[in-house]
Design a protein around this motif. Sequence first.
Motif, short mmCIF file in Angstrom:
data_model
loop_
_atom_site.label_atom_id
_atom_site.label_comp_id
_atom_site.label_asym_id
_atom_site.label_seq_id
_atom_site.Cartn_x
_atom_site.Cartn_y
_atom_site.Cartn_z
N GLU A 55 1.01 -1.02 -0.01
CA GLU A 55 -0.19 0.02 -0.24
C GLU A 55 0.83 1.38 -0.22
O GLU A 55 1.90 1.34 0.82
CB GLU A 55 -0.79 0.05 1.06
CG GLU A 55 -1.92 -1.14 1.36
CD GLU A 55 -2.80 -0.84 0.05
OE1 GLU A 55 -3.42 0.24 -0.22
OE2 GLU A 55 -3.36 -1.97 -0.48
N PRO A 56 0.78 2.26 -0.67
CA PRO A 56 1.34 3.42 -0.78
C PRO A 56 1.12 4.21 0.55
O PRO A 56 0.17 4.28 1.34
CB PRO A 56 0.73 4.47 -1.62
CG PRO A 56 -0.75 3.96 -1.76
CD PRO A 56 -0.66 2.62 -1.64
N VAL A 57 2.32 4.82 0.96
CA VAL A 57 2.57 5.90 2.22
C VAL A 57 2.07 6.97 1.87
O VAL A 57 1.54 7.70 2.80
CB VAL A 57 3.96 5.59 2.83
CG1 VAL A 57 3.97 6.32 4.30
CG2 VAL A 57 4.18 4.10 3.08
N HIS A 101 10.18 -4.11 11.94
CA HIS A 101 8.90 -4.15 12.63
C HIS A 101 8.08 -3.14 11.76
O HIS A 101 8.28 -2.02 12.06
CB HIS A 101 8.77 -4.15 14.22
CG HIS A 101 7.16 -4.08 14.60
ND1 HIS A 101 6.33 -5.14 14.32
CD2 HIS A 101 6.74 -3.08 15.21
CE1 HIS A 101 5.36 -4.65 14.89
NE2 HIS A 101 5.32 -3.46 15.52
N LYS A 102 7.04 -3.81 11.11
CA LYS A 102 5.95 -2.64 10.46
C LYS A 102 4.87 -2.23 11.51
O LYS A 102 3.91 -3.12 11.67
CB LYS A 102 5.71 -3.45 9.31
CG LYS A 102 4.73 -2.20 8.33
CD LYS A 102 4.65 -3.01 6.83
CE LYS A 102 4.14 -2.09 5.91
NZ LYS A 102 4.10 -2.37 4.53
N PRO A 103 4.66 -1.15 11.90
CA PRO A 103 3.59 -0.69 12.75
C PRO A 103 2.32 -0.81 11.89
O PRO A 103 2.50 -0.80 10.54
CB PRO A 103 4.06 0.65 13.15
CG PRO A 103 5.58 0.68 13.17
CD PRO A 103 5.82 -0.14 11.75
N ASN A 122 16.24 8.55 1.77
CA ASN A 122 15.46 7.69 0.73
C ASN A 122 14.31 7.23 1.47
O ASN A 122 13.80 7.71 2.29
CB ASN A 122 16.65 6.64 0.14
CG ASN A 122 16.52 5.57 1.26
OD1 ASN A 122 16.39 5.57 2.36
ND2 ASN A 122 16.98 4.42 0.61
N GLY A 123 13.52 6.38 0.60
CA GLY A 123 12.10 5.99 1.01
C GLY A 123 12.39 4.99 2.15
O GLY A 123 11.27 4.68 2.94
N ARG A 124 13.51 4.30 2.61
CA ARG A 124 13.70 3.79 3.85
C ARG A 124 14.13 4.57 5.10
O ARG A 124 14.30 3.88 6.14
CB ARG A 124 14.70 2.45 3.57
CG ARG A 124 14.00 1.56 2.52
CD ARG A 124 14.82 0.37 2.36
NE ARG A 124 14.71 -0.22 1.22
CZ ARG A 124 13.68 -1.16 1.03
NH1 ARG A 124 12.96 -1.37 2.15
NH2 ARG A 124 13.35 -1.86 0.18
N ASP A 178 9.34 2.52 3.35
CA ASP A 178 9.59 1.75 4.87
C ASP A 178 10.11 2.98 6.08
O ASP A 178 10.65 2.45 6.80
CB ASP A 178 10.78 0.57 4.69
CG ASP A 178 10.34 -0.16 3.51
OD1 ASP A 178 11.21 -0.55 2.94
OD2 ASP A 178 9.25 -0.66 3.52
N ILE A 179 9.95 4.04 5.64
CA ILE A 179 10.52 5.24 6.50
C ILE A 179 9.87 5.37 8.05
O ILE A 179 10.83 5.75 8.82
CB ILE A 179 10.21 6.62 5.87
CG1 ILE A 179 11.09 7.50 6.54
CG2 ILE A 179 8.73 6.89 5.67
CD1 ILE A 179 10.91 8.95 5.73
N PHE A 180 8.93 4.52 8.23
CA PHE A 180 8.30 4.55 9.40
C PHE A 180 8.29 3.48 10.26
O PHE A 180 7.84 3.22 11.38
CB PHE A 180 6.95 5.14 9.56
CG PHE A 180 6.74 6.31 8.85
CD1 PHE A 180 7.24 7.58 9.47
CD2 PHE A 180 5.79 6.50 7.83
CE1 PHE A 180 7.27 8.73 8.86
CE2 PHE A 180 5.58 7.96 7.20
CZ PHE A 180 6.26 9.19 7.73
N GLU A 181 8.92 2.52 9.62
CA GLU A 181 9.27 1.01 10.22
C GLU A 181 10.36 0.98 11.19
O GLU A 181 11.31 1.97 11.16
CB GLU A 181 9.57 -0.08 9.15
CG GLU A 181 8.40 -0.15 8.45
CD GLU A 181 8.52 -1.40 7.41
OE1 GLU A 181 9.52 -2.36 7.45
OE2 GLU A 181 7.82 -1.69 6.51
N GLU A 182 10.08 0.17 12.19
CA GLU A 182 11.37 0.35 13.28
C GLU A 182 12.28 -0.92 12.91
O GLU A 182 11.81 -1.91 12.68
CB GLU A 182 10.36 -0.26 14.75
CG GLU A 182 9.46 0.75 14.97
CD GLU A 182 9.95 2.18 15.62
OE1 GLU A 182 11.01 2.40 15.66
OE2 GLU A 182 8.99 2.93 16.07
#
Length: 563
Positions: A419-421, A449-451, A511-513, A432-436
Amino acid sequence: MKGLLKFITCGSVDDGKSTLIGHILYDAKLLYADQEKALELDSKVGSREGAIDYSLLLDGLMAEREQGITIDVAYRYFTTDRRSFIVADTPGHEEYTRNMAVGASFADLAIILLDATQGVLVQTRRHARICALMGIRYFVFAVNKMDLIGYDQEKFNAIQAEILQLAGELGLESVKIIPVSATEGDNVTKKSDNIPWYTGEPILTYLEEVDVTEKAKEQGFYMPVQRVCRPNHTFRGFQGQIEAGEVHVGDTLTVLPGNETASVKSILVAGKEADTAQTGQPVTIQLDKEIDVSRGCVLENGSGITAAQKFTTTLLWMDDNNLSAGGDYFIKLGTKLITGTVTEISYKIDVNTGEHHPTDILGKNEIAVCSIVLDEKIPLDVFKKHKTMGELILIDRVTNMTSACGVVEQFASGNETEEPVFVYGDLKARGDIFEEFYYNMEKSLIAKHKPEQKTYTVGDEIPTKSETYEYPEYFDILILRDQAAVQVRDNKIEAILPLADYRYSGVPVVNGRGFAVNVKSQKDLQAFLDGYGQGETDTEFWNHWLTFGTYRKVIFHENYWEI
C-alpha cells in the motif's frame, strides 16, 4: 493399460488399511507361493484365531506386529493386468501424522478408511484435510467393517452424508464412497453379494480405471534446475525433470529469478539428443548463450511462474517443539534451499470444524496459515497452479529435521502489492520510512517491525521521532522506485511531486527507507539519480550514496515478533 497410479491408504487406528491392501494382493493372486504360505503360517499365531490376517503383508516391522498397528509408511509395488500401482500404507494414530503426510506427498489418490461402526472421526477429517493440503485431488472413502453392522444400508447412507458434507467443506474435487469389508473381501476386488444395494464398482476396479491426469495439467513449460553439468569447457547444460509442458530446440526460455532469456540450443534425454521433451522426462538443456543459471533456478516458458520473497503458506507443523513467530528455518521449495523466517502465524485451522482460531504458537500436528519472508527472491507459485513450485518444507537449522510441510497460498512477486504511504492526486509512493529496526535477542537477528500503516498526503503531520528513527523537522524524501519526492517542512508534508520536478533545496535528504542520502548540491542530486538510472551494482551504489546511522538506529528487543 493405464499409467502408474500412486495412492495412499489412511484412516484411524485399526480401521483396516493394511488389511485392505493385503486382501487386494491376496485376491488378485499377486503373491509368490512362499509369501502366501508364510502369510498363512504367520496368521495362525496372530489375532484372528487362525484366519488369514492380510495386514501382515504390509506391516513389515516386528514392533508393529506386536502392537497390532502400523507406525511407519510401508510402500508396496504391484501390477494387475490393467495397471501398475505403488501404495503407501500410513499410520493412523495422531502421533504419526508426519509419517502420513510424507506418504500423501507422493500420491495421486487417497483411500481413506472409516469404521462403519464409528463413522466420520476427527482423524478422518485430519487425514482428508492433510491429503487435500498435499495436493491430492482424487479420494476414495472406504466405509470398512460393513460386516459388523450387518451390511446395513441406512447406516451406510448416514455415514455417506457425513462424508459428502466433509468433502464440501474441504472442496474435494473427486470423491468415491464404497462400502467394504476388508477382512471378508466385500467390494475389495469384486462385487459383494452381501451388499446388493451398492451398484458401483469394487475398489480395485475403480483404481484400475480412474484417470488421475485429467485435472492435473499445469500451464506452460517449466523445469526446476537440479544440477549444472560442465563435463568440459565447451558444454554447459542444465539438468532437471520437466514438471509441466513441452520444450523444443529453438524455444525461448526465461530463467528465474533473474528474468534473463535465451534459446534452447540442444536437448538431451537419457544422454541422447532430442528435438523435444515433455512432462516427466529428466533432461539436460543447453542454451545458446551464457547466462546466470544455478541449482534452484527455473527454466520456464508461458507458465506464469515468477519470483517472490514473501508469501503466505498453509503449514502442517510436525516438530515436537512449538512454532512461534520469528523462527528462522531452512526452506526447501522446488530445487532451492534457502533460509527464511516465519514472521506471523495468522491463525490455526480446527481440523474438526475448519474454524479459524487466532494463535501465537503452533503445536505438533496442528495446521495454520503463516507468513514467511525469505532471504532473497526465489521462483515460486501458488500450489494450486503449479504444484512443484508451491510445495515446501521447513527444516530446523540446528537438528536438520523436517519441522513442517506446507503449500504456497499467495505471494507478493514485487512491491506492487504494498500500500502507498504517500498519496497526492495521481502520485502514489511507497516506503519503509516509519518502520522500526530491532535486534532480536532471542533469535540474534536484525529485522524490521512494521507498525500499523497509515497513508499521508499534503498538509498531514508525520511522525518524525520513534524508538529507532529521528528525522529533522525540515527534510526531503526521495522515493526512487516510484519516482516521487516528498518535501517535509515543520513536520508536515508541504509537497508531493514527481521526482523529475524535484530540485535540491538545501535541506537534508533521505531515501524511502529513511537512510541519509549524501546529497549536498543539485550536482550531487543529478549524479545520484543518474547513477541509479544507469544500473550501478547495488552494493557500490548504495555504499557510496547512503548512510544508515544518521537518522536511524537499531535497538535491542527481547522478541520483537510478539509486538
